[in-house]
Structures are given as C-alpha cells and as structure tokens.
Design a protein around this motif. Structure first.
Motif, mmCIF file in Angstrom:
data_model
loop_
_atom_site.group_PDB
_atom_site.id
_atom_site.type_symbol
_atom_site.label_atom_id
_atom_site.label_comp_id
_atom_site.label_asym_id
_atom_site.label_seq_id
_atom_site.Cartn_x
_atom_site.Cartn_y
_atom_site.Cartn_z
ATOM 1 N N GLU A 281 0.813 -1.218 0.000
ATOM 2 C CA GLU A 281 0.000 0.000 0.000
ATOM 3 C C GLU A 281 0.845 1.265 0.000
ATOM 4 O OE1 GLU A 281 0.485 -1.348 4.302
ATOM 5 O OE2 GLU A 281 0.276 -2.206 2.297
ATOM 6 N N ASN A 282 2.122 1.143 0.361
ATOM 7 C CA ASN A 282 3.035 2.291 0.338
ATOM 8 C C ASN A 282 3.847 2.342 -0.945
ATOM 9 O OD1 ASN A 282 2.317 3.163 3.002
ATOM 10 N ND2 ASN A 282 3.551 1.468 3.812
ATOM 11 N N ASN A 283 3.452 1.518 -1.910
ATOM 12 C CA ASN A 283 4.116 1.454 -3.228
ATOM 13 C C ASN A 283 5.569 0.992 -3.107
ATOM 14 O OD1 ASN A 283 3.805 1.613 -6.029
ATOM 15 N ND2 ASN A 283 4.762 3.635 -6.132
ATOM 16 N N ARG A 284 5.788 0.031 -2.225
ATOM 17 C CA ARG A 284 7.101 -0.604 -2.119
ATOM 18 C C ARG A 284 6.995 -2.002 -2.710
ATOM 19 N NH1 ARG A 284 11.049 3.082 -1.364
ATOM 20 N NH2 ARG A 284 10.200 4.777 -0.058
ATOM 21 N N ILE A 285 7.939 -2.389 -3.518
ATOM 22 C CA ILE A 285 7.877 -3.654 -4.248
ATOM 23 C C ILE A 285 7.930 -4.827 -3.270
ATOM 24 C CG2 ILE A 285 8.995 -5.105 -5.992
ATOM 25 C CD1 ILE A 285 10.119 -2.496 -7.209
ATOM 26 N N LYS A 304 13.197 -5.672 -4.233
ATOM 27 C CA LYS A 304 12.255 -5.821 -3.120
ATOM 28 C C LYS A 304 12.428 -4.682 -2.118
ATOM 29 C CE LYS A 304 10.217 -9.346 -0.156
ATOM 30 N NZ LYS A 304 10.271 -10.765 0.257
ATOM 31 N N GLY A 305 11.303 -4.079 -1.739
ATOM 32 C CA GLY A 305 11.307 -2.982 -0.777
ATOM 33 C C GLY A 305 11.582 -1.626 -1.390
ATOM 34 N N ARG A 306 11.864 -1.565 -2.689
ATOM 35 C CA ARG A 306 12.188 -0.299 -3.332
ATOM 36 C C ARG A 306 10.972 0.258 -4.064
ATOM 37 N NH1 ARG A 306 17.859 -0.771 -6.422
ATOM 38 N NH2 ARG A 306 17.551 1.505 -6.397
ATOM 39 N N ASP A 307 11.061 1.550 -4.391
ATOM 40 C CA ASP A 307 9.978 2.239 -5.090
ATOM 41 C C ASP A 307 10.145 2.024 -6.599
ATOM 42 O OD1 ASP A 307 8.476 4.453 -6.436
ATOM 43 O OD2 ASP A 307 8.070 5.033 -4.368
ATOM 44 N N PRO A 308 9.058 1.736 -7.324
ATOM 45 C CA PRO A 308 9.164 1.527 -8.773
ATOM 46 C C PRO A 308 9.716 2.725 -9.534
ATOM 47 C CG PRO A 308 7.071 0.697 -7.956
ATOM 48 C CD PRO A 308 7.697 1.450 -6.828
ATOM 49 N N ARG A 309 9.814 3.872 -8.889
ATOM 50 C CA ARG A 309 10.414 5.022 -9.568
ATOM 51 C C ARG A 309 11.862 4.762 -9.973
ATOM 52 N NH1 ARG A 309 8.671 9.952 -5.685
ATOM 53 N NH2 ARG A 309 9.137 8.345 -4.132
ATOM 54 N N MET A 310 12.449 3.705 -9.411
ATOM 55 C CA MET A 310 13.820 3.359 -9.779
ATOM 56 C C MET A 310 13.942 3.003 -11.257
ATOM 57 S SD MET A 310 14.129 -0.501 -8.164
ATOM 58 C CE MET A 310 15.716 -0.835 -8.922
ATOM 59 N N ARG A 366 -2.869 -3.832 -2.271
ATOM 60 C CA ARG A 366 -1.722 -3.968 -3.162
ATOM 61 C C ARG A 366 -1.936 -3.126 -4.428
ATOM 62 N NH1 ARG A 366 0.349 -5.885 0.692
ATOM 63 N NH2 ARG A 366 1.323 -7.943 0.942
ATOM 64 N N TYR A 367 -0.810 -2.817 -5.094
ATOM 65 C CA TYR A 367 -0.832 -2.347 -6.476
ATOM 66 C C TYR A 367 -0.219 -3.443 -7.337
ATOM 67 C CZ TYR A 367 -1.602 2.402 -4.679
ATOM 68 O OH TYR A 367 -2.107 3.509 -4.058
ATOM 69 N N VAL A 368 -0.869 -3.767 -8.434
ATOM 70 C CA VAL A 368 -0.355 -4.796 -9.344
ATOM 71 C C VAL A 368 -0.169 -4.177 -10.720
ATOM 72 C CG1 VAL A 368 -0.773 -7.019 -10.448
ATOM 73 C CG2 VAL A 368 -1.503 -6.647 -8.090
ATOM 74 N N ALA A 369 1.035 -4.304 -11.252
ATOM 75 C CA ALA A 369 1.348 -3.795 -12.589
ATOM 76 C C ALA A 369 1.699 -4.964 -13.511
ATOM 77 C CB ALA A 369 2.501 -2.804 -12.526
ATOM 78 N N GLN A 370 1.060 -5.023 -14.660
ATOM 79 C CA GLN A 370 1.359 -6.025 -15.679
ATOM 80 C C GLN A 370 1.791 -5.295 -16.938
ATOM 81 O OE1 GLN A 370 -2.700 -8.064 -14.730
ATOM 82 N NE2 GLN A 370 -1.507 -9.533 -15.901
#
Length: 824
Positions: A281-285, A304-310, A366-370
């Motif tokens: 929910e905090n947008n952490r992988i 794991k644990g990182r932001d998808p902005r990476m 969760r956020y799920v990206a495909q």
C-alpha cells in the motif's frame, strides 16, 4: 425406642442418599448421616425444627404448596417424585439443587413424610454445559455448512440433519433414504463413490473413508461435496455386513473454485510472458514474476522494498505521472505506454496496466502492474509505417502520405480562407537516362532531385515522390488572394525548374536534365482531392506538350478538355460491342509503284461525331486498358482479310501491317494470341507485319527481344514505326530482330526544305542499309519527296501521293487494278 426401630434407624443412617422425614406438621423427625453431609447440619441441630429451615426463603412458598398438594390426595401410603427441581439451603447459606422422592406413610394413625434426596447441582451444571456445547456445536456446524446423516441398515431408518437437507435441496418434511444420496451423485463420479464404499466393505474391522465428488442437484446445478463416511459392521469376517453408516457432508464448491482460481492465478503469474510487479500500500515492491526478471534484468532481491520510480527513464515529465496516479486513485486502474530503463540502462517501451487491489472494507491492499515490452513492436511498427508512407529510394513521402498531407493542407485552407498550392512535375527524358546509363544512374539522379526539391520549399511544405520520375509538392498558406497565390506558386515552380536544370554530377558523368511542372491553386475543399490531383497532372502534361522544361497552370480550357475526355472514355467502353470500329487500309508500294501491301488503320465511327482517327481516342484506350480488346479485334479483322486475300491470285502476295500498342505487346500471352489467330484463320504468317514503336521496344529491351524472336519463329515480320522520334541507340537497334524501319512522316514532310530533317532521313536510310534492314517512308505526299527518298536508297513508300486510307472493299478494287496493270 422399640426394638424393631433400632435396625431400621441403623439402615437409614447407613443409606448413601440423604433421608429426611417429617411429621404432618413438617417438623423434622429423621435426619440421617448422608443428610448431615448434604446440608452441613448435625441431626440434633435440625430434628424438631420446621423443614423450611432447609429451604431458601424465596422458594419456601412454592415448596409448601407442593407438599400440601401431595398431602391432599387422601392416599395414606404412596410415593412421588417432586415436580421439577427444588432448591435447598446448606448450613453455610449456600443454595444447591436437589431431586427428591417422597413417600407418605400412616403409622398407627400418625402421618409421616419421608424424602430421599439427591444433590444434582453438579449434574445440572454438567447438563447445562453439555446443552451449551451442543448448541455451540450445532451453530458451528451450521456456520461451517456441514450436514450429517445416519443410516441404520437393519431398520432402514435414515436421519438427515437440517443442513444436510439444505445442501441437497431436500425439503424439511420430504422423506429421504440412502438412495436419495446415491441418486444425487454426478454420473461420472458415481463409480468413484461406490468403489470407495466397496473397498471399506472388503477391509477388516470397522472402516471409514473420505472423498470429494460432484453432486447434481434437482435444480440442475452441479456442486462439489467433501464426504466422510464411517461404516459399522456385524458378523464374522466371512459373513460380515454393514449395519450402520454415519456421514458428514460439506459443500466445497466455493473452495474448489477458489483453489482452481488460485492455481490458475499462480500458473499465470509464474508462466505469463507479461512482466508482473506487486507493491504494498506504500508502493514498495513486494514481489515480481520470472517474466519481469527476463524483461528488465532485475531479480527480486534487487528490487524488493524499493519504489518503482527506480525504473523511470526520464522521458516523462511530472504531469504524466500525476495524471497516471490520479486515474488509479479515481478509477482503480490505469493503462498506457511508458518508457522505462532496464537494469543495463537501456530504455525500453512498455504497454503497462496498473490496478489497485483493495480489502473488502475498501482499504488499500496492493498495487499490481502487468506489462509487455513493446520496444520491438514499436520499431517494427515504425518501420512498417515508414515503408508504407515514405519512398524507399528518396525518403520522401509517398503517394499515401501525400494524400494525407494534401487533405490537411486543404482543410487548413478551408478554415483560414488562404489558398494552398499543388505542383506536379516529372523529369524530361528521364527514360532515356535509364536506357542509356542504366537504372542505377537513374536512381542517383532521383535522389539528387529529391534533395534539391526539398531545398526549394519551406519546412511546412511537402515534397512527395509518386513513383518513377513523378514528384508532387504541396505548398501551404500562400495567400488569401487567388492571383497573388498563383504568383507565389509560380515563383516556387520557377525556382524548382531552374534548380533542376543545374548539371548533375553522377559519378564521373555530368548530366543535364530539366523538368515540366504543372500548378493548381486550391482553397479548402472547393474541389475534391482526386480532382486536384487530376488537374495538376493535366497542367503538367500541358507544360510538357509545350516543349518541356516549362511551367503550366490548370485553367478552364483544361477542365473542358478533361470533361471531354471523360465523355470520350464513356463512349469508348461500349464501342466495340456496338460494332462502331472499322479498319481502313493505306496502300504501300515499291519504287516502281507496285503494291506490296497495306497498313491497317483503326477508325471509330462514333455516333454524332463521325469517323474519328486513332489520335483522337487511342491514348484514352491505352490508359483505360480498352486497347487490349480493341487490339485483339484489329488482329482478328486484319488477319481475316489476309485469309481472304490468300484465295485471290491478284492479292495473295500482299501483306498487311498492323500497329501493336505497348500495353498489348506486354501482355504475357501475346505470342500465343497471335499464333492462335494465325492458325485459326489459316493465314501465312509471313503476310503479317507488326509495327512497334521505339519506346515500346526499348521499355524493356531484353523482354522485347525475346518476345520478338518468338514471333519471328512463327514467320511474322516487324517494322519499327515512327523511327527517329525516340531515343534509341545504335547498339540497341542492332540487337533488335527488325525487318524494316519506317521513317516518321514528321521528317519526310520537311526533308526537302530542312537540312536537319534531310540529314536525319539520310542517316536513317544509311543506318538501316548497314544493318540489313528495309526502309519505308510514311507521309509521302509529293513526287519531289518520293524522288528525294529514292535517290538516297529508300525504295518503299506510303502516303497520300499514292492513296488515302480506304475501306477494305475500295482498297481491294484498287489493289486488283494496280496488280492487273503490273501483270499486263
């Protein structure tokens, strides 16, 4: 105390149950040891006292009523159980429950009540706990959806719990049996259930089994059941038989569906070719699938644990991501194209779908990206788009993209009221360059022309290659005044004309070229795009007709000519079926004036217009393809005349020449068509002469030579028509299997007055003789011309000096007269 009472008192004191006796006034007279233990009083503390002392105050009235009711029965000797449960009071003030059995005895006129008491407090507490447990169990069973059944095989009695009936859709009062259960089994699973029961039957001792199977309800719905059945047996091993079945049934349809869905989801997650990324929910992988690693190069431990902005590529600004997240918050979903970075730093395009997954209470889970990597697809799409819209040689827009650019320019013109312009141009004598220096050199010229054209126009204008050496230029935003717009377009056209006249350095060759340019100015959609293209082409051909290297405008006269052409095409389409064509024949003679043959000339007797000459309609027939059936008709008709001439001794030695169009000659089966006509009509092939133009033959020299050789093998002869007007070289001419060269009438008409034309005629005759070819001159109208030609070695003639083109009947009469004179 009487002697008989001593043993009785001892018996009462030794009794295990508490015994309390009272007289008729409820005074205690007997209180045994068990009563002392139960109530906590010594006997001497209670004997002589009222029984009420052992009853709680709040229950005494109820107790007295029960005793009075018992005493009023009038029975002197009887016993009873106290109705319900009574409360007693211990010496320490504690209340307890007791159960009593009371006897009323009349002894020598004295009434004695004797009660045998049992403390049932513990039992009642246990019963209460058991009832509570049973209620809880029943409630749990109902919640769990478990149904129970019991089948007594001996009595055939069957019990189904309420939940059991719910599961099977059976009413509460509807009779049930073991057969009811068996009949509900889904046909494909019935053998599995019976086999399990049989296996237990064959085993030793009592048995049980559990399995899952499908049930077919009466309403047609298929449900999954989990069943556990315990079977009790009687008899010896040799003759044992089932006597009782107890079973528990649970509907697991939802569980099966969930398990299948989870299994499918897991399978899709692991085996999907789409990359999947899950964040909290905090947008952490929190997780990725194998395809994610394959597509991006990142492992789970690395992200794991990182932001998808990476993964951001830097190609999208803050507004892009703000809009994306706003959509996710508002709708729970977003999809689109996005550029990210792989682990190796390489940018890649993704088509991604992001969804927000929520808990039942609506809170974020969760956020799920495909996503799929579309980098290669975009590259292919871009390549396909480029190939579909741009010319491969010059990289200019092609016909397809030009149509779109022209439409945009016309739409912009309609909105603004400002004229736009359209130029059409092609290179003068470009075919000659291809024929003499090769197509590779021609391609180099086209590339240079494209570059110069782009240098001559503004950035907002469009230069397109339509094919071959034809180019179109769209000029946007010229002027709101038509005359001024026309002047501006003409200035651009003149700039282009001058630029394309500059020498071209093609490898080691300096080549000079020019162009013919047509212009149309347009405002909005006052005319269609199709008409605009047609008009500008007409303007370009007008410029070419004026001598090339010039500029032409489309005007009203050209419009009238176009409409006339359209009408001509419409009439031409049905002319053959209506029998409007005929052949005229023009005599051909030798130097002595003897007839050698005739040229078949097509005429169209168009209703309302009279007899039309070929130059009035053949160009339209060629463009529309109508030349093919017309050419076939000419071949059939001329060969039909030859067949008739062969039977006449005065005409048998003559030949007929027919003109073959370029389109007709290029038909794959042309040789077969000629052969079929000759064979069908029985014509001597040597009497048929086909006239071909220079441009026709030299369009594809090798193919032309091959086809001509095939026809030569049949016996057909060839003449090169209009020789001298094209651009053939001596090297090509020497390779062609020509029998005769025909000097064009444009040279013959002025050869006696123009030294240039005289030199051309002389050169053609000399060249033909050196190549072993015969020569015939057309357009001979005077004796001076005939003598000029004869003096230079030309011995065959055709023209008005000898005869005008005639219908076949008149020509035959003429030929017979000439040949009769010759024979005499």
């Amino acid at each position: 105390m009487p002697e008989t009472q001593v043993p009785l008192t001892a018996l009462i004191d030794s009794a295990m149950d508490a015994i309390v006796s009272t007289d008729e006034y409820q005074q205690i007279i007997i209180f045994n040891g068990a009563a002392e233990l139960m109530f906590g009083y010594r006997a001497d503390e209670v004997i002589g006292h009222q029984l009420d002392m052992l009853i709680p105050l709040r229950h005494r009235a109820h107790h007295r009523k029960n005793v009075d009711d018992f005493g009023k029965t009038g029975v002197t000797t009887r016993s009873m159980n106290m109705p319900g449960v009574s409360y007693a009071l211990r010496a320490d003030g504690e209340e307890f429950l007791f159960e009593a059995s009371i006897s009323k005895v009349d002894v020598e006129g004295q009434v004695i009540y004797t009660a045998i008491l049992r403390d049932i407090t513990s039992r009642r507490l246990l019963e209460s706990a058991m009832r509570l447990n049973e209620a809880r169990l029943s409630q749990a069973v109902d919640i769990a959806g478990v149904g129970f059944f019991e089948h007594d095989k001996v009595s055939e009695e069957m019990y189904w719990s309420p939940q059991m009936r719910v599961i099977f859709g059976v009413g509460p009062d509807e009779p049930v049996s073991m057969q009811t259960l068996l009949d509900s089994v889904f046909p494909a699973d019935k053998e599995k259930l019976l086999s399990a029961m049989d296996s237990v039957q064959r085993a030793s001792g009592e048995g049980c089994f559990a399995l899952s199977y499908r049930m077919l309800r009466r309403d047609g719905e298929i449900r999954w059941l989990a069943v556990q059945i315990h079977i009790s047996f009687a008899g010896s091993d040799e003759a044992r038989h089932a006597v009782r079945l107890v079973g528990a049934v649970r509907d697991i349809t939802r569980r099966i569906a969930s398990e299948e869905a989870l299994q499918l989801a897991s399978s899709v997650y692991q085996s999907s070719h789409e990359g999947i990324l899950v964040t909290d929910e905090n947008n952490r992988i929190v997780d990725i699938n194998p395809a994610f690693t394959e597509l991006t190069g990142y492992t789970l431990n690395e992200v794991k644990g990182r932001d998808p902005r990476m993964f951001q590529s830097g190609m999208h600004g803050p507004a892009f991501y703000q809009e994306m997240w706003q959509s996710i918050q508002d709708t729970g979903h977003w999809q689109g194209e996005i550029w990210d970075k792989r682990r190796d730093g390489v940018l890649h395009a993704k088509w991604i779908s992001i969804s927000a997954i929520r808990h039942p209470d609506g809170s974020l889970f969760r956020y799920v990206a495909q996503f799929t990597d579309i980098s290669e697809k975009k590259r292919r799409d871009e390549l396909i788009w480029t190939q579909a819209n741009f010319d491969a040689l010059t990289s200019l827009p092609n016909r397809r993209l030009l149509a779109d650019r022209l439409s945009q320019a016309m739409s912009a013109s309609m909105r603004s009221g400002i004229y736009c312009g359209l130029l059409s141009l092609d290179l003068d004598h470009f075919k000659h360059l291809n024929d003499t220096l090769g197509h590779g050199m021609g391609d180099k010229l086209l590339v240079e022309v494209a570059r110069r054209l782009q240098d001559c126009v503004r950035e907002e204008d469009t230069v397109a290659r339509m094919g071959g050496d034809e180019f179109l230029v769209v000029l946007k935003k010229l002027s709101a005044d038509q005359s001024e717009a026309a002047l501006m377009a003409e200035q651009v056209a003149e700039k282009i004309r001058c630029e394309l006249c500059r020498p071209y350095h093609l490898d080691d060759i300096v080549y000079h070229s020019s162009s013919s340019i047509g212009i149309v100015v347009l405002r909005g959609h006052e005319e269609s795009e199709e008409n605009a293209l047609s008009h500008v082409d007409a303007a370009m051909y007008q410029a070419k007709a004026r001598g090339r290297n010039s500029i032409g405008f489309f005007d009203a006269d050209m419009q009238a000519a176009l409409e006339k052409r359209s009408q001509l095409e419409g009439a031409l389409r049905g002319a053959l079926d209506r029998g409007e064509f005929t052949l005229y024949y023009q005599l051909q003679v030798d130097q002595l004036g003897h007839a050698t043959g005739a040229e078949a000339l097509l005429r169209w007797n168009r209703p309302g217009y009279g007899m039309l000459l070929p130059e009035q309609f053949l160009a339209v027939a060629e463009e529309t393809g109508l030349i093919l059936p017309i050419g076939q008709w000419v071949l059939d008709t001329a060969c039909g005349e030859l067949a008739r001439w062969q039977t006449d001794p005065l005409l048998a030695g003559l030949r007929i020449s027919i003109n073959v169009s370029a389109r007709q000659f290029r038909v794959a089966g042309f040789v077969e068509q000629v052969s079929e006509v000759l064979n069908r009509l029985g014509v001597n092939p040597r009497r048929l002469n086909l006239e071909l133009t220079e441009t026709l033959v030299l369009d594809n020299v090798e193919a032309s030579i091959a086809k001509m050789n095939q026809l030569k093998q049949l016996g057909v002869t060839f003449s090169m028509d209009d020789f001298g007007t094209g651009y053939s070289s001596l090297s090509y001419l020497s390779r062609l299997p020509m029998d005769q060269i025909k000097i064009d009438e444009s040279f013959v008409s002025d050869m006696t007055t123009s030294s240039r034309d005289a030199a051309m005629v002389t050169t053609i005759i000399s060249m033909a003789q050196s190549l072993g070819m015969a020569v015939i001159a057309e357009g001979v109208e005077t004796d001076v011309q005939r003598e000029f030609l004869a003096h230079r070695g030309c011995k065959s003639y055709q023209g008005y000096f000898y005869e005008t083109p005639l219908p076949v009947a008149e020509l035959v009469d003429k030929l017979k007269n000439i040949n009769n004179q010759y024979l005499s």
